[in-house]
Structure formats: C-alpha cells, structure tokens
Scaffold this motif. Structure first.
Motif, short mmCIF file in Angstrom:
data_model
loop_
_atom_site.label_atom_id
_atom_site.label_comp_id
_atom_site.label_asym_id
_atom_site.label_seq_id
_atom_site.Cartn_x
_atom_site.Cartn_y
_atom_site.Cartn_z
N HIS A 208 0.73 -1.19 0.09
CA HIS A 208 0.04 -0.01 0.16
C HIS A 208 0.80 1.27 0.18
CE1 HIS A 208 0.65 0.56 4.36
NE2 HIS A 208 0.70 -0.69 4.43
N ASP A 209 0.30 2.32 -0.21
CA ASP A 209 0.99 3.70 -0.28
C ASP A 209 1.98 4.10 0.73
OD1 ASP A 209 0.12 4.00 -2.96
OD2 ASP A 209 -1.54 5.21 -2.28
N LEU A 210 1.44 3.80 1.96
CA LEU A 210 2.24 3.90 3.32
C LEU A 210 3.36 3.15 3.35
CD1 LEU A 210 -0.73 5.35 5.42
CD2 LEU A 210 0.77 6.55 4.02
N SER A 211 3.42 2.00 2.83
CA SER A 211 4.60 0.90 3.16
C SER A 211 5.74 1.32 2.79
CB SER A 211 4.15 -0.57 2.57
OG SER A 211 4.10 -0.38 1.21
N TYR A 212 6.74 1.28 3.74
CA TYR A 212 8.36 1.47 3.10
C TYR A 212 8.63 0.84 1.93
CZ TYR A 212 10.07 4.18 7.26
OH TYR A 212 10.02 5.04 8.14
N SER A 213 8.07 -0.42 1.59
CA SER A 213 8.47 -1.23 0.54
C SER A 213 8.10 -0.45 -0.89
CB SER A 213 7.80 -2.57 0.40
OG SER A 213 6.64 -2.55 0.84
N SER A 214 6.98 0.48 -0.57
CA SER A 214 6.45 1.21 -1.84
C SER A 214 7.44 2.40 -2.07
CB SER A 214 4.96 1.75 -1.70
OG SER A 214 5.01 2.60 -0.73
N LYS A 215 8.12 2.70 -1.47
CA LYS A 215 9.16 3.73 -1.61
C LYS A 215 10.49 3.60 -2.34
CE LYS A 215 7.26 6.11 2.52
NZ LYS A 215 7.44 6.67 3.99
N LYS A 216 10.29 3.48 -3.64
CA LYS A 216 11.34 2.59 -4.37
C LYS A 216 12.62 3.36 -4.31
CE LYS A 216 8.10 0.43 -7.56
NZ LYS A 216 7.82 0.35 -8.98
N ASP A 217 12.72 4.83 -4.32
CA ASP A 217 14.04 5.61 -4.45
C ASP A 217 14.66 5.34 -3.25
OD1 ASP A 217 13.58 6.35 -6.95
OD2 ASP A 217 12.72 8.45 -6.49
N LEU A 218 13.94 5.56 -1.98
CA LEU A 218 14.70 5.27 -0.71
C LEU A 218 15.00 3.83 -0.47
CD1 LEU A 218 15.37 6.11 2.21
CD2 LEU A 218 12.90 5.67 2.78
N HIS A 219 14.39 3.17 -1.07
CA HIS A 219 14.72 1.61 -0.97
C HIS A 219 15.98 1.45 -1.90
CE1 HIS A 219 14.25 -2.48 0.23
NE2 HIS A 219 13.85 -3.13 -1.13
N LEU A 220 15.96 1.70 -3.02
CA LEU A 220 17.22 1.42 -3.72
C LEU A 220 18.34 1.98 -3.14
CD1 LEU A 220 15.66 2.03 -7.26
CD2 LEU A 220 16.64 -0.36 -6.37
N LYS A 221 18.34 3.20 -2.72
CA LYS A 221 19.52 3.86 -2.04
C LYS A 221 20.07 3.17 -0.86
CE LYS A 221 20.87 8.16 -0.23
NZ LYS A 221 20.81 9.83 -0.03
N SER A 222 19.11 2.74 -0.27
CA SER A 222 19.31 1.75 0.94
C SER A 222 19.88 0.52 0.75
CB SER A 222 18.00 1.46 1.98
OG SER A 222 17.61 2.84 2.80
N ILE A 223 19.69 -0.24 -0.34
CA ILE A 223 20.11 -1.26 -0.82
C ILE A 223 21.66 -1.10 -1.12
CG2 ILE A 223 20.27 -3.25 -2.64
CD1 ILE A 223 17.41 -2.75 -2.66
N LYS A 224 22.03 -0.08 -1.84
CA LYS A 224 23.29 0.30 -2.16
C LYS A 224 24.13 0.53 -1.22
CE LYS A 224 22.06 2.74 -6.62
NZ LYS A 224 22.23 3.74 -7.39
N ASN A 225 23.59 1.22 0.30
CA ASN A 225 24.39 1.34 1.34
C ASN A 225 24.58 0.15 2.12
OD1 ASN A 225 24.44 4.03 0.85
ND2 ASN A 225 22.29 4.54 2.14
N VAL A 226 23.75 -0.91 1.83
CA VAL A 226 24.07 -2.29 2.73
C VAL A 226 25.34 -3.06 1.71
CG1 VAL A 226 23.00 -4.47 2.80
CG2 VAL A 226 21.57 -2.67 3.41
N ILE A 227 25.16 -2.76 0.81
CA ILE A 227 26.19 -3.51 -0.16
C ILE A 227 27.69 -2.82 0.14
CG2 ILE A 227 27.04 -3.98 -2.63
CD1 ILE A 227 24.01 -4.32 -3.33
N LYS A 228 27.54 -1.48 0.23
CA LYS A 228 28.80 -0.81 0.39
C LYS A 228 29.19 -1.10 1.86
CE LYS A 228 27.91 3.32 -2.28
NZ LYS A 228 27.50 4.97 -2.26
N LYS A 229 28.47 -1.12 2.82
CA LYS A 229 28.73 -1.70 4.20
C LYS A 229 29.49 -3.00 4.21
CE LYS A 229 26.62 -2.82 8.38
NZ LYS A 229 27.01 -4.03 8.56
N HIS A 230 29.22 -3.79 3.29
CA HIS A 230 29.60 -5.53 3.30
C HIS A 230 30.78 -5.45 2.22
CE1 HIS A 230 26.79 -7.41 5.82
NE2 HIS A 230 25.93 -6.68 5.69
N VAL A 231 30.77 -4.67 1.41
CA VAL A 231 31.97 -4.88 0.33
C VAL A 231 33.19 -3.96 0.54
CG1 VAL A 231 32.45 -4.69 -2.04
CG2 VAL A 231 30.22 -5.66 -1.45
N TYR A 232 33.03 -2.76 1.22
CA TYR A 232 33.91 -1.94 1.32
C TYR A 232 34.55 -1.82 2.72
CZ TYR A 232 32.41 -0.75 -3.33
OH TYR A 232 32.24 -0.61 -4.75
#
Length: 232
Positions: A208-232
C-alpha cells in the motif's frame, strides 16, 4: 512457566487500520506455544485500543524509534523468551497453519532461518502475486551480495541462540532504512547460518502507499548502502 517455542515480534506505527487483522492471524494459529511482543513506535492512532482488546495476551512496549524500524525489532528480540523469533510487520498477516508448518520443519531439519512463500495482496485483500524466496546455495553470503535479498521479514523465523551467539541484530543506521532486513540476513549468512526455504504460501504481504517497500527510490538507495557496508 516454561518459555514459549516462538516469540512473535511485531513492530508498529499508526497501523491501527491493519493491526487487528495481523494480530488475529497470530492468535488464530493452530500451534499455540508462542508469545506476542508488540513494539509500538509511539503511535497516535487507535493502536492502544486495539491492544487492550486482546487483554493480557500481548507483551506491549512503547518506544520512539525515530523512523528506524530496526530499533523496534531489536527491542522485541531483546525481551523475547522463545527459542525461535518469528517476525511479522503490523500490516501483514499469516495463514492459520503457519507456525505449525514451521514447527514441523524445525523438528525434522537443522537450520538457523526458515522462510516461506507469501501472497502479495492489495488493500482490498485481492491476491496480486505469489512471491517465492531462496534458493539456499553454497557461498550463500556471496550469492546474497551479488543477487540481492532472498528473504521477507514477515515470512522469516530465526533461531534465537544463533543471533545471541553471533551478536547479530538489525542495523539501526538511518542510511539502511527499508533495507535493514537485507543487512540482517546478510550477517546471518556471513556467519554461516543455514537457510531453509519452504515453498508454501503461509502469509500475506500487503502493498500500500504508506508501506516502506512502496518507496522505491529510498529503498534502492538503502540497498546500495547495505552493499557498500559489506563490500568496502
């Protein structure tokens, strides 16, 4: 009193519209050796009223997580007494035989995380899709980094002793909001945790519109941050 087998940890913030359905789906389980821990992020809606309707069946804690759901989940884990921790978001719900199915698999197999399939539903309750998770493979930590998260939080149950032994919890950094679950499962895989994927739809994940999983831009940025945390 003996400790429960499962601790059901439910974080919530102003989800009164969906919370009763989520809680009903837990208390209608055909397997009943569990406790329910609800961590309320200082809700201002009718959440407290809904909780009171269930009387003393819920361990209720009110906190201020400042928009970081990881704080709520960590609080729930820290006070849980069960051997296994089952996560459920307050706008999702389960099939009535979920915990019974999970219990049977735990008794017959050796693993640290179990995750089942989920129906994706809209606000009218219509099933839009069936999401399947996994598979579990060799070098799973590396596979998760390359191909992404293979778990859903509301569909996952984790062995409490594994988390305690390896000092694993959800990362509370705001830079990982919406992807803190991905980081959580990565840390389990990094410590050689064994994952089991049950190909049965035992839950309903609400989009639904209020769910965090619906906020695609924020979610993609957070995923990148997770990968950076584990790789770098």
């Amino acid at each position: 009193m003996l400790n429960p087998f499962f601790s059901v940890v439910i974080p919530s913030y102003n989800q009164g519209k969906y919370l009763k359905k989520a809680l009903d789906s837990v208390f209608k389980q055909t397997y009943n050796n569990f406790e329910v821990i609800l961590i309320d992020n200082n809700s201002t809606d009718n959440t407290k009223k809904i909780i009171k309707a269930f009387k003393k069946k819920i361990i209720y804690k009110k906190i201020k997580n400042l928009g970081v759901i990881a704080k709520s989940r960590n609080k729930g884990i820290s006070i849980s007494r069960g051997k296994w921790v089952a996560f459920l978001d307050s706008d999702d719900c389960w099939e009535k035989n979920k915990l019974k199915n999970i219990y049977k698999k735990i008794k017959k197999n050796n693993f640290d995380v179990i995750c089942h399939d989920e129906w994706i539903v809209n606000t009218e309750g219509k099933k839009n899709n069936l999401w399947t998770y996994g598979p579990y493979e060799k070098n799973f930590y590396k596979k998760l980094l390359i191909y992404g998260n293979r778990n859903s939080t509301s569909a996952s149950v984790v062995k409490k002793n594994f988390l305690k032994h390896h000092k694993i919890e959800f990362n509370e950094s705001k830079s990982l909001v919406t992807a803190e679950d991905y980081d959580f499962f990565l840390k389990i895989a990094q410590k050689k945790g064994v994952f089991y994927y049950l190909n049965k739809p035992l839950g309903f994940h609400l989009m639904h519109d209020l769910s965090y999983s619906s906020k695609k831009d924020l979610h993609l940025k957070s995923i990148k941050n997770v990968i950076k945390k584990h790789v770098y």
